[in-house]
Design an enzyme around this catalytic site. Structure first.
Site, PDB file in Angstrom:
ATOM      1  N   CYS A 115       0.721  -1.384  -0.055  1.00  0.00           N
ATOM      2  CA  CYS A 115       0.186   0.110  -0.117  1.00  0.00           C
ATOM      3  C   CYS A 115       0.810   1.450   0.229  1.00  0.00           C
ATOM      4  O   CYS A 115       0.279   2.392  -0.187  1.00  0.00           O
ATOM      5  CB  CYS A 115      -1.047  -0.016   1.097  1.00  0.00           C
ATOM      6  SG  CYS A 115      -2.210  -1.276   1.140  1.00  0.00           S
ATOM      7  N   HIS A 252      -3.398   7.424   1.881  1.00  0.00           N
ATOM      8  CA  HIS A 252      -3.692   6.272   1.555  1.00  0.00           C
ATOM      9  C   HIS A 252      -4.975   5.753   2.161  1.00  0.00           C
ATOM     10  O   HIS A 252      -5.148   6.072   3.516  1.00  0.00           O
ATOM     11  CB  HIS A 252      -2.644   5.007   1.921  1.00  0.00           C
ATOM     12  CG  HIS A 252      -2.901   3.885   1.853  1.00  0.00           C
ATOM     13  ND1 HIS A 252      -3.631   3.168   0.479  1.00  0.00           N
ATOM     14  CD2 HIS A 252      -2.956   2.597   2.633  1.00  0.00           C
ATOM     15  CE1 HIS A 252      -4.051   2.104   0.846  1.00  0.00           C
ATOM     16  NE2 HIS A 252      -3.767   1.375   1.910  1.00  0.00           N
ATOM     17  N   ASN A 282      -9.873  -0.155  -0.353  1.00  0.00           N
ATOM     18  CA  ASN A 282      -8.485  -0.004  -0.269  1.00  0.00           C
ATOM     19  C   ASN A 282      -8.252  -0.767  -1.587  1.00  0.00           C
ATOM     20  O   ASN A 282      -7.969  -1.638  -1.890  1.00  0.00           O
ATOM     21  CB  ASN A 282      -7.951  -0.878   0.904  1.00  0.00           C
ATOM     22  CG  ASN A 282      -6.553  -0.760   1.021  1.00  0.00           C
ATOM     23  OD1 ASN A 282      -5.892  -0.320   0.360  1.00  0.00           O
ATOM     24  ND2 ASN A 282      -5.997  -1.285   2.084  1.00  0.00           N
TER      25      ASN A 282
HETATM   26  N1  ACO Z   1     -18.476  -8.626   8.710  1.00  0.00           N
HETATM   27  C1  ACO Z   1     -19.006  -8.514  10.067  1.00  0.00           C
HETATM   28  N2  ACO Z   1     -18.071  -9.043  11.016  1.00  0.00           N
HETATM   29  C2  ACO Z   1     -16.774  -9.412  10.706  1.00  0.00           C
HETATM   30  C3  ACO Z   1     -16.274  -8.942   9.629  1.00  0.00           C
HETATM   31  C4  ACO Z   1     -17.201  -8.496   8.573  1.00  0.00           C
HETATM   32  N3  ACO Z   1     -16.743  -8.185   7.292  1.00  0.00           N
HETATM   33  N4  ACO Z   1     -14.824  -9.092   9.766  1.00  0.00           N
HETATM   34  C5  ACO Z   1     -14.611  -9.557  10.925  1.00  0.00           C
HETATM   35  N5  ACO Z   1     -15.787  -9.441  11.650  1.00  0.00           N
HETATM   36  C6  ACO Z   1     -16.186  -9.968  12.980  1.00  0.00           C
HETATM   37  C7  ACO Z   1     -14.838 -10.673  13.906  1.00  0.00           C
HETATM   38  O1  ACO Z   1     -15.092 -11.955  13.566  1.00  0.00           O
HETATM   39  C8  ACO Z   1     -15.102 -10.304  15.187  1.00  0.00           C
HETATM   40  O2  ACO Z   1     -15.949 -10.976  15.765  1.00  0.00           O
HETATM   41  P1  ACO Z   1     -15.811 -11.425  16.992  1.00  0.00           P
HETATM   42  O3  ACO Z   1     -15.912 -10.340  18.309  1.00  0.00           O
HETATM   43  O4  ACO Z   1     -16.826 -12.489  17.363  1.00  0.00           O
HETATM   44  O5  ACO Z   1     -14.596 -12.354  17.198  1.00  0.00           O
HETATM   45  C9  ACO Z   1     -15.435  -8.586  14.996  1.00  0.00           C
HETATM   46  O6  ACO Z   1     -15.833  -8.577  13.857  1.00  0.00           O
HETATM   47  C10 ACO Z   1     -14.421  -7.728  15.370  1.00  0.00           C
HETATM   48  O7  ACO Z   1     -13.244  -7.921  14.640  1.00  0.00           O
HETATM   49  P2  ACO Z   1     -12.012  -7.048  14.783  1.00  0.00           P
HETATM   50  O8  ACO Z   1     -10.904  -7.663  13.640  1.00  0.00           O
HETATM   51  O9  ACO Z   1     -11.548  -6.912  16.257  1.00  0.00           O
HETATM   52  O10 ACO Z   1     -12.471  -5.662  13.969  1.00  0.00           O
HETATM   53  P3  ACO Z   1     -11.926  -4.357  14.123  1.00  0.00           P
HETATM   54  O11 ACO Z   1     -12.720  -3.460  14.763  1.00  0.00           O
HETATM   55  O12 ACO Z   1     -10.601  -4.431  14.220  1.00  0.00           O
HETATM   56  O13 ACO Z   1     -12.097  -3.934  12.479  1.00  0.00           O
HETATM   57  C11 ACO Z   1     -10.620  -4.225  10.509  1.00  0.00           C
HETATM   58  C12 ACO Z   1     -11.204  -4.971  11.698  1.00  0.00           C
HETATM   59  C13 ACO Z   1     -11.824  -3.149   9.743  1.00  0.00           C
HETATM   60  C14 ACO Z   1      -9.981  -4.986   9.492  1.00  0.00           C
HETATM   61  C15 ACO Z   1      -9.566  -3.117  11.063  1.00  0.00           C
HETATM   62  O14 ACO Z   1      -8.788  -3.820  11.984  1.00  0.00           O
HETATM   63  C16 ACO Z   1      -8.510  -2.479  10.345  1.00  0.00           C
HETATM   64  O15 ACO Z   1      -9.213  -1.574   9.471  1.00  0.00           O
HETATM   65  N6  ACO Z   1      -7.532  -2.562  10.237  1.00  0.00           N
HETATM   66  C17 ACO Z   1      -6.501  -1.996   9.267  1.00  0.00           C
HETATM   67  C18 ACO Z   1      -6.456  -2.971   8.217  1.00  0.00           C
HETATM   68  C19 ACO Z   1      -5.772  -2.050   7.069  1.00  0.00           C
HETATM   69  O16 ACO Z   1      -5.788  -0.934   7.168  1.00  0.00           O
HETATM   70  N7  ACO Z   1      -5.369  -2.647   6.133  1.00  0.00           N
HETATM   71  C20 ACO Z   1      -4.609  -2.270   5.061  1.00  0.00           C
HETATM   72  C21 ACO Z   1      -3.169  -1.747   5.360  1.00  0.00           C
HETATM   73  S1  ACO Z   1      -2.517  -1.401   3.867  1.00  0.00           S
HETATM   74  C22 ACO Z   1      -1.873  -2.828   2.941  1.00  0.00           C
HETATM   75  O17 ACO Z   1      -0.624  -2.774   3.105  1.00  0.00           O
HETATM   76  C23 ACO Z   1      -2.765  -3.737   2.193  1.00  0.00           C
END
Ligand code: ACO
Length: 325
Positions: A115, A252, A282
């Site tokens: 990214c 980004h 993204n």
């Molecule tokens: N729909 C519904 N529920 C979901 C989904 C979904 N798509 N995905 C995960 N959940 C659930 C999980 O299973 C979990 O359930 P549980 O509590 O019963 O175990 C709950 O939602 C919370 O999951 P978390 O992973 O803790 O959710 P979080 O608030 O951290 O959000 C997210 C997840 C959006 C991925 C966040 O962590 C994030 O944005 N992280 C950064 C990601 C990022 O920016 N990546 C790109 C980097 S750039 C690159 O190089 C590609």
């Protein structure tokens, strides 16, 4: 005495025709529009058609950038394509772009920093242009992340999209101060200790397959804001500018919460933040030039504006660039 700077002549972007909404995704994986919007700000993403490859997207974006710069493809002597989803393992997709544009001189290569790819590509291209070895470059970010997603994994497949964006840069003599036009400063970082937090579980040398994207979302989130703000502070230290001087912040586009938290922590006013993650998801290395082009096309970014870029991604890699438009 004047110095060479890399000045932006034009910008262009391309999105595949097919739009996939959160509701549509919720028909095939256990998710909801409400969850995706609340956690990420994403409402839809574009997905490349069967047979439409990264270099196709890149060529569309490059042509749009050349048109906006009012320059001919034949004047380009350097093409740097940031991508983690190349058409093939080799040759570089950049040479397909070169051939597609009918360019037969200069150099073309891919750059892989996930990214952060566009910011890395800006920095590398700026260094090459300032040596005087090249005169006019295309810097492109293009991705087809849809091809490396595990469409049964709801924790990753809802986050990404396909697209491409490009800028034309030209080496120009400038007075040599911080009011110059062009790229004023770039800062790149990486820390391979975090390589298993965001990776693809395949590759030619390990599995002989392409693999799928895997991510510890919470761990990435935890590091993102601190890394982003740190490398932006480097840009401020190098130039003497502060958050108050920034006209436009083009980050980004991974997650609206990361963008908003970073801007808040740096003291950048919300109305200066360009956000397209809601419409594009993204798109990795393509996300900054896609957002940039949106803000140029609607008239927000104008000649003379001070524009700040940042990105953070797999590796981890991260970086910033400060540019006078
Ligand atoms: N729909 C519904 N529920 C979901 C989904 C979904 N798509 N995905 C995960 N959940 C659930 C999980 O299973 C979990 O359930 P549980 O509590 O019963 O175990 C709950 O939602 C919370 O999951 P978390 O992973 O803790 O959710 P979080 O608030 O951290 O959000 C997210 C997840 C959006 C991925 C966040 O962590 C994030 O944005 N992280 C950064 C990601 C990022 O920016 N990546 C790109 C980097 S750039 C690159 O190089 C590609």
């Amino acid at each position: 005495m004047t110095i060479l700077r890399s000045v932006v002549l034009g910008c262009g972007s391309y999105l595949p025709e097919r739009v996939v909404t959160n509701q549509e995704l919720a028909e095939s994986v256990d998710t909801s529009d409400e969850w995706i919007v609340q956690r990420t700000g994403i409402r839809q993403r574009h997905i490349a058609a069967d047979g439409e490859v990264t270099s196709d997207l890149a060529i569309h974006a490059a042509r749009a950038a050349l048109a906006s710069a009012h320059v001919d493809a034949q004047s380009i002597d350097l093409i740097v394509l940031a991508t983690s989803t190349p058409d093939n393992t080799f040759p570089a997709s950049a040479v397909s772009v070169q051939a597609g544009l009918g360019v037969t001189r200069g150099a073309a290569f891919d750059l892989q920093a996930v990214c952060s790819g566009f910011v890395y590509a800006l920095a590398v291209t700026d260094s090459l242009l300032r040596t005087g070895a090249y005169a006019r470059a295309l810097v492109i970010g293009a991705e087809t992340f849809s091809r490396i997603l595990d469409w049964t994994d709801r924790t990753t497949c809802v986050l990404f999209g396909d697209g491409a964006g490009a800028v034309v840069l030209e080496a120009q003599q400038q007075p040599g101060g911080r009011d110059d036009r062009g790229i004023l400063t770039t800062h790149l970082r990486s820390d391979g200790r975090h390589k298993s937090k965001l990776y693809v579980d395949g590759g030619p040398s390990s599995t002989k397959t392409v693999g799928h994207l895997r991510m510890e979302g919470r761990a990435v989130f935890k590091h993102a804001v601190a890394m982003i703000t740190d490398v932006i502070e480097d840009a401020f230290r190098a130039t003497g500018y502060t958050a108050a001087d920034i006209d436009w912040f083009v980050p980004h586009q991974a997650n609206k919460r990361i963008i908003d938290d970073s801007a808040r922590r740096l003291g950048i006013a919300p109305e200066k933040v360009v956000t397209t993650v809601d419409l594009h998801g993204n798109t990795s290395a393509a996300s900054i030039p896609l957002a940039l082009n949106a803000a140029i096309k609607d008239g927000r970014i104008k000649k003379g504006d001070l524009v700040l870029f940042e990105a953070m991604g797999g590796g981890f890699t991260w970086g910033s660039a400060l540019v006078r438009w």
